[in-house]
Design a protein around this motif. Sequence first.
Motif, PDB file in Angstrom:
ATOM      1  N   ASP A 156       0.971  -1.192  -0.172  1.00 18.15           N
ATOM      2  CA  ASP A 156      -0.143   0.088  -0.301  1.00 18.15           C
ATOM      3  C   ASP A 156       1.041   1.366   0.082  1.00 18.15           C
ATOM      4  O   ASP A 156       1.900   1.554   1.292  1.00 18.15           O
ATOM      5  CB  ASP A 156      -0.808   0.016   1.253  1.00 18.15           C
ATOM      6  CG  ASP A 156      -2.051   1.214   1.189  1.00 18.15           C
ATOM      7  OD1 ASP A 156      -2.058   2.393   1.264  1.00 18.15           O
ATOM      8  OD2 ASP A 156      -3.161   0.510   1.212  1.00 18.15           O
ATOM      9  N   GLY A 159       0.323   2.878   3.642  1.00 21.23           N
ATOM     10  CA  GLY A 159       0.421   2.179   4.632  1.00 21.23           C
ATOM     11  C   GLY A 159       0.941   1.303   4.082  1.00 21.23           C
ATOM     12  O   GLY A 159       1.631   0.499   6.000  1.00 21.23           O
ATOM     13  N   THR A 164      -4.676  -0.567   3.464  1.00 18.49           N
ATOM     14  CA  THR A 164      -5.821   0.568   3.564  1.00 18.49           C
ATOM     15  C   THR A 164      -7.108  -0.201   3.088  1.00 18.49           C
ATOM     16  O   THR A 164      -8.334   0.652   3.040  1.00 18.49           O
ATOM     17  CB  THR A 164      -5.774   2.089   3.475  1.00 18.49           C
ATOM     18  OG1 THR A 164      -5.099   1.733   1.666  1.00 18.49           O
ATOM     19  CG2 THR A 164      -4.410   2.685   3.858  1.00 18.49           C
ATOM     20  N   ASN A 169      -5.076   3.403  -2.923  1.00 23.03           N
ATOM     21  CA  ASN A 169      -3.560   3.686  -2.551  1.00 23.03           C
ATOM     22  C   ASN A 169      -2.748   1.802  -3.038  1.00 23.03           C
ATOM     23  O   ASN A 169      -2.035   1.448  -2.576  1.00 23.03           O
ATOM     24  CB  ASN A 169      -3.891   2.981  -0.753  1.00 23.03           C
ATOM     25  CG  ASN A 169      -4.048   4.608  -0.904  1.00 23.03           C
ATOM     26  OD1 ASN A 169      -4.046   6.003  -0.707  1.00 23.03           O
ATOM     27  ND2 ASN A 169      -4.912   4.930   0.535  1.00 23.03           N
TER      28      ASN A 169
END
Length: 292
Positions: A156, A159, A164, A169
Amino acid sequence: MGAGRPTTTTEATANNWTKIDEKCVLHLGYPWAFQGEVTEGAPVTLYFSKETQHDDGKLTGIAVHYYDGVAPAKMIENSIFSKGTNYDTIQVAFRNEDTDVCGEGLLPHNDPLVDVILAGDKGRISIPMTDDVAEKSGKWARGACLSNMGTHWEHDIVGGSSITFEAENLFPIIPMYDEKDGSFNAIFFQAPAPMQNWDDDYCGVPNPSAPPTKEILECLTKTNMWDGGPGNMQENVPPLYMCSNFCADTCELTGAAGSPAIFTTMHWWFVESANITACATGIGPDARQSEE
């Protein structure tokens, strides 16, 4: 579609791929397109090293072209895709930056390598070539092991290994590693939208555990280079749903397009299916069983 997945220029020619430019692309090679043109039906460019009198050109890279504005804006902003007029493109090199893929000499042997070439000469992002490297990086999350593929790992861009579950993402390439030794098996490109030519009402939904119907067999002859079928549901509804690739107690993806919302995948294998170790775990939260 009979485009195949050629790995040499001889195979490419036999499958109706044609070189589309005599100019070599740095780090990638000489570009070839199916039937001489990039289209929605064949949204891929293959790159090969130079053919010589004695040797075929070898596959040195690929590019996948996302039509209809499907590539997430955040991925374009981060140079993972280049923005185009008709489509947006992600380029992947199979040789390191020190290898001359444009010259006439024999290519040196190299270990498996999959690098995303960032747009605007901004460098590369290397896909880990073993699950151990993926884990130690702290940037990838272990996913599910699926039959004839291996264990999926996801990244991601916000993240890292903390997914996420937002489509914008999710890194567009997901690698798969062998269940037994963690070696590299395959990748797939994912798009957060329906990309395949598939009439749900007529073709139906393929069931991986059942023989294909005559309608499905007919529909598979009309597909493009994205994986055949209707795609993977964003909602967790069997038999085909995107969260089956993940290993999380809670997987609630958001942000895909379509009605219903769909993710589409395009697989590229680097080993023979007979050499892929059978999975010992299930999908979704069941993928955690091997870690406990």
